[in-house]
Design an enzyme around this catalytic site. Structure first.
Site, PDB file in Angstrom:
ATOM      1  N   TYR A 156       6.402  -3.311 -13.307  1.00 39.53           N
ATOM      2  CA  TYR A 156       6.501  -2.390 -12.137  1.00 39.53           C
ATOM      3  C   TYR A 156       7.244  -1.086 -12.505  1.00 39.53           C
ATOM      4  CZ  TYR A 156       7.046  -0.401  -7.509  1.00 39.53           C
ATOM      5  OH  TYR A 156       6.853   0.360  -6.459  1.00 39.53           O
ATOM      6  N   TRP A 182      13.100  -0.090  -1.211  1.00 41.42           N
ATOM      7  CA  TRP A 182      12.936  -1.350   0.132  1.00 41.42           C
ATOM      8  C   TRP A 182      11.911  -0.609   1.266  1.00 41.42           C
ATOM      9  CZ3 TRP A 182      18.413  -3.805   0.878  1.00 41.42           C
ATOM     10  CH2 TRP A 182      19.060  -3.915  -0.291  1.00 41.42           C
TER      11      TRP A 182
HETATM   12  N1  LIG Z   1       7.083  -1.498  -1.169  1.00 41.13           N
HETATM   13  C1  LIG Z   1       8.037  -1.020  -1.548  1.00 41.13           C
HETATM   14  O1  LIG Z   1       9.221  -1.865  -1.280  1.00 41.13           O
HETATM   15  C2  LIG Z   1       8.399   0.164  -2.459  1.00 41.13           C
HETATM   16  C3  LIG Z   1       9.734   0.429  -2.872  1.00 41.13           C
HETATM   17  C4  LIG Z   1       9.890   1.647  -3.567  1.00 41.13           C
HETATM   18  C5  LIG Z   1       8.730   2.515  -3.828  1.00 41.13           C
HETATM   19  N2  LIG Z   1       7.533   2.094  -3.406  1.00 41.13           N
HETATM   20  C6  LIG Z   1       6.346   3.035  -3.738  1.00 41.13           C
HETATM   21  O2  LIG Z   1       6.144   3.454  -2.358  1.00 41.13           O
HETATM   22  C7  LIG Z   1       4.537   3.864  -2.293  1.00 41.13           C
HETATM   23  C8  LIG Z   1       3.775   3.320  -1.426  1.00 41.13           C
HETATM   24  O3  LIG Z   1       3.960   1.605  -1.180  1.00 41.13           O
HETATM   25  P1  LIG Z   1       3.502   0.945  -0.191  1.00 41.13           P
HETATM   26  O4  LIG Z   1       4.455  -0.092  -0.079  1.00 41.13           O
HETATM   27  O5  LIG Z   1       3.008   1.792   1.061  1.00 41.13           O
HETATM   28  O6  LIG Z   1       2.149   0.301  -1.008  1.00 41.13           O
HETATM   29  P2  LIG Z   1       1.120  -0.580  -0.480  1.00 41.13           P
HETATM   30  O7  LIG Z   1       1.345  -1.116   0.649  1.00 41.13           O
HETATM   31  O8  LIG Z   1       0.962  -1.804  -1.518  1.00 41.13           O
HETATM   32  O9  LIG Z   1      -0.159   0.329  -0.477  1.00 41.13           O
HETATM   33  C9  LIG Z   1      -1.075   0.662  -1.701  1.00 41.13           C
HETATM   34  C10 LIG Z   1      -2.247   0.795  -1.198  1.00 41.13           C
HETATM   35  O10 LIG Z   1      -3.012   1.262  -2.339  1.00 41.13           O
HETATM   36  C11 LIG Z   1      -4.077   0.697  -2.488  1.00 41.13           C
HETATM   37  N3  LIG Z   1      -4.774   0.806  -3.940  1.00 41.13           N
HETATM   38  C12 LIG Z   1      -4.565   0.044  -4.754  1.00 41.13           C
HETATM   39  N4  LIG Z   1      -5.218   0.458  -5.946  1.00 41.13           N
HETATM   40  C13 LIG Z   1      -5.968   1.486  -5.639  1.00 41.13           C
HETATM   41  C14 LIG Z   1      -6.781   2.221  -6.235  1.00 41.13           C
HETATM   42  N5  LIG Z   1      -7.194   2.080  -7.694  1.00 41.13           N
HETATM   43  N6  LIG Z   1      -7.253   3.358  -5.537  1.00 41.13           N
HETATM   44  C15 LIG Z   1      -7.073   3.661  -4.441  1.00 41.13           C
HETATM   45  N7  LIG Z   1      -6.234   2.951  -3.576  1.00 41.13           N
HETATM   46  C16 LIG Z   1      -5.778   1.635  -4.213  1.00 41.13           C
HETATM   47  C17 LIG Z   1      -3.981  -0.591  -2.075  1.00 41.13           C
HETATM   48  O11 LIG Z   1      -5.175  -1.276  -1.675  1.00 41.13           O
HETATM   49  P3  LIG Z   1      -5.094  -2.879  -2.234  1.00 41.13           P
HETATM   50  O12 LIG Z   1      -3.958  -3.462  -1.120  1.00 41.13           O
HETATM   51  O13 LIG Z   1      -6.473  -3.419  -1.882  1.00 41.13           O
HETATM   52  O14 LIG Z   1      -4.466  -3.214  -3.587  1.00 41.13           O
HETATM   53  C18 LIG Z   1      -3.008  -0.518  -0.927  1.00 41.13           C
HETATM   54  O15 LIG Z   1      -3.876  -0.126   0.072  1.00 41.13           O
HETATM   55  C19 LIG Z   1       3.945   3.344  -3.792  1.00 41.13           C
HETATM   56  O16 LIG Z   1       3.904   4.351  -4.838  1.00 41.13           O
HETATM   57  C20 LIG Z   1       5.279   2.383  -4.133  1.00 41.13           C
HETATM   58  O17 LIG Z   1       5.243   2.150  -5.533  1.00 41.13           O
HETATM   59  C21 LIG Z   1       7.197   1.076  -2.725  1.00 41.13           C
END
Ligand SMILES: NC(=O)c1ccc[n+]([C@@H]2O[C@H](COP(=O)([O-])OP(=O)(O)OC[C@H]3O[C@@H](n4cnc5c(N)ncnc54)[C@H](OP(=O)(O)O)[C@@H]3O)[C@@H](O)[C@H]2O)c1
Length: 289
Positions: free
Chosen positions: A127, A152
């Site tokens: 990741y 987080w």
């Molecule tokens: N979650 C954490 O703790 C965390 C921590 C640090 C940084 N981040 C970063 O913060 C950002 C937002 O995270 P989040 O937690 O909001 O993510 P999330 O809830 O996993 O949402 C990601 C969204 O992107 C969609 N997606 C996946 N593949 C795609 C594609 N090919 N085309 C269009 N959409 C697609 C997913 O759909 P599906 O669900 O159907 O796959 C989901 O709806 C990300 O960049 C992540 O790396 C997150």
């Protein structure tokens, strides 16, 4: 007025962008997730951009399942790196600025002081590696980008640590949570506020920035705060050492981000993690979740 494309709009952050859009009605928002715009599909991305010509692309899409990514390198790379390149190429074509979200997992997690943007990256997981490669794909393809590295992340939308702790706290009378991993929780609503601060700023200052809520805690402290604020009293939460946690995917021991550059450049006052957690839990209570 700007036209703003939000990708991955059904995720935690994407949904918070939908909420904040209601307070930014001067702009036009286009919300898409994979069924409307699969960012892995280069042709689809190019066609979408040339017909909609957004001023900003806010990329909330990602492959975020840290443990699953260890055995799913190809998919992780496709979404976290190649799709970011697709967005950047299309953005250059139509003159859009890109706001992209990245992660504390680009660092090894072995520091003792909050990470600055200049610090050497050294991701330890698929990741983290693929997210870093996404940063590189963006920054080597275009100039008008902002990368916000966060940590987080939680929200009243989607699945996350806050909702898991509330559920387990209601189901169990005993729970162990690691206390030797330290970081900053980030309420996705505050991150959405940071994104709108960049969009609404008088001057767009490209570059990489760190953004999380203020303060630090361990996952154990976070769990205790979640239960306290949710009024959960029947579950005894005890500290656990990471070495005794069953999932062996490497997790950063130290994930605290230094946010000085973002605060200095964009002038946003960032809320303390406990205060934001309280807001999120109040909302969850309202929604009866
Ligand atoms: N979650 C954490 O703790 C965390 C921590 C640090 C940084 N981040 C970063 O913060 C950002 C937002 O995270 P989040 O937690 O909001 O993510 P999330 O809830 O996993 O949402 C990601 C969204 O992107 C969609 N997606 C996946 N593949 C795609 C594609 N090919 N085309 C269009 N959409 C697609 C997913 O759909 P599906 O669900 O159907 O796959 C989901 O709806 C990300 O960049 C992540 O790396 C997150």
């Amino acid at each position: 007025m700007a036209r703003i494309l939000v990708t991955g709009a059904n995720g935690q952050l994407g949904n918070e962008m939908r909420v904040i859009a209601q307070r930014n009605l001067q702009h036009e928002f286009l919300f898409t997730d994979v069924s409307e715009l699969d960012i892995c599909n280069c042709i689809e991305v190019q066609e979408f951009m040339s017909s909609h010509r957004p001023d900003f692309i806010v990329n909330c899409a990602a492959y975020t399942a840290v443990t699953k990514a260890e055995s799913d390198f190809e998919k992780s790379l496709a979404i976290n790196r190649d799709a970011v390149k697709n967005l950047a190429l299309a953005a250059v074509e139509c003159g859009a600025k890109v706001i992209h979200v990245s992660t504390d997992y680009v660092f090894a997690g072995d520091a003792h002081l909050p990470y600055t943007e200049e610090q050497r990256v050294n991701p330890q997981t698929v990741y983290g590696k693929t997210k870093y490669e996404g940063e590189v794909a963006l920054s080597t393809t275009m100039d008008d980008y902002v990368i916000l590295r966060t940590s987080w992340l939680y929200s009243s939308f989607g699945n996350n640590f806050v909702k898991t702790m509330i559920r387990l706290g209601k189901e169990k009378d005993h729970l162990t949570v690691v206390f030797d991993q330290i970081g900053d929780p980030t309420y996705a609503a505050d991150l959405a506020e940071a994104i709108m601060t960049v969009i609404n700023a008088e001057r767009f200052v490209p570059g990489t920035y760190h953004f999380s809520n203020e303060g630090v805690c361990s996952w154990y402290d976070f769990a205790k705060a979640i239960h306290r604020l949710s009024g959960i009293t029947g579950c005894n939460v005890e500290p656990l050492e990471s070495k005794d946690y069953p999932d062996k995917t490497p997790r950063p021991f130290y994930s605290v981000l230094n946010k000085s550059r973002f605060k200095r450049t964009y002038g946003m006052k960032i809320p303390y993690w406990y205060d934001s957690l309280e807001k999120c839990i109040d909302l969850l209570k309202e929604k009866d979740l």
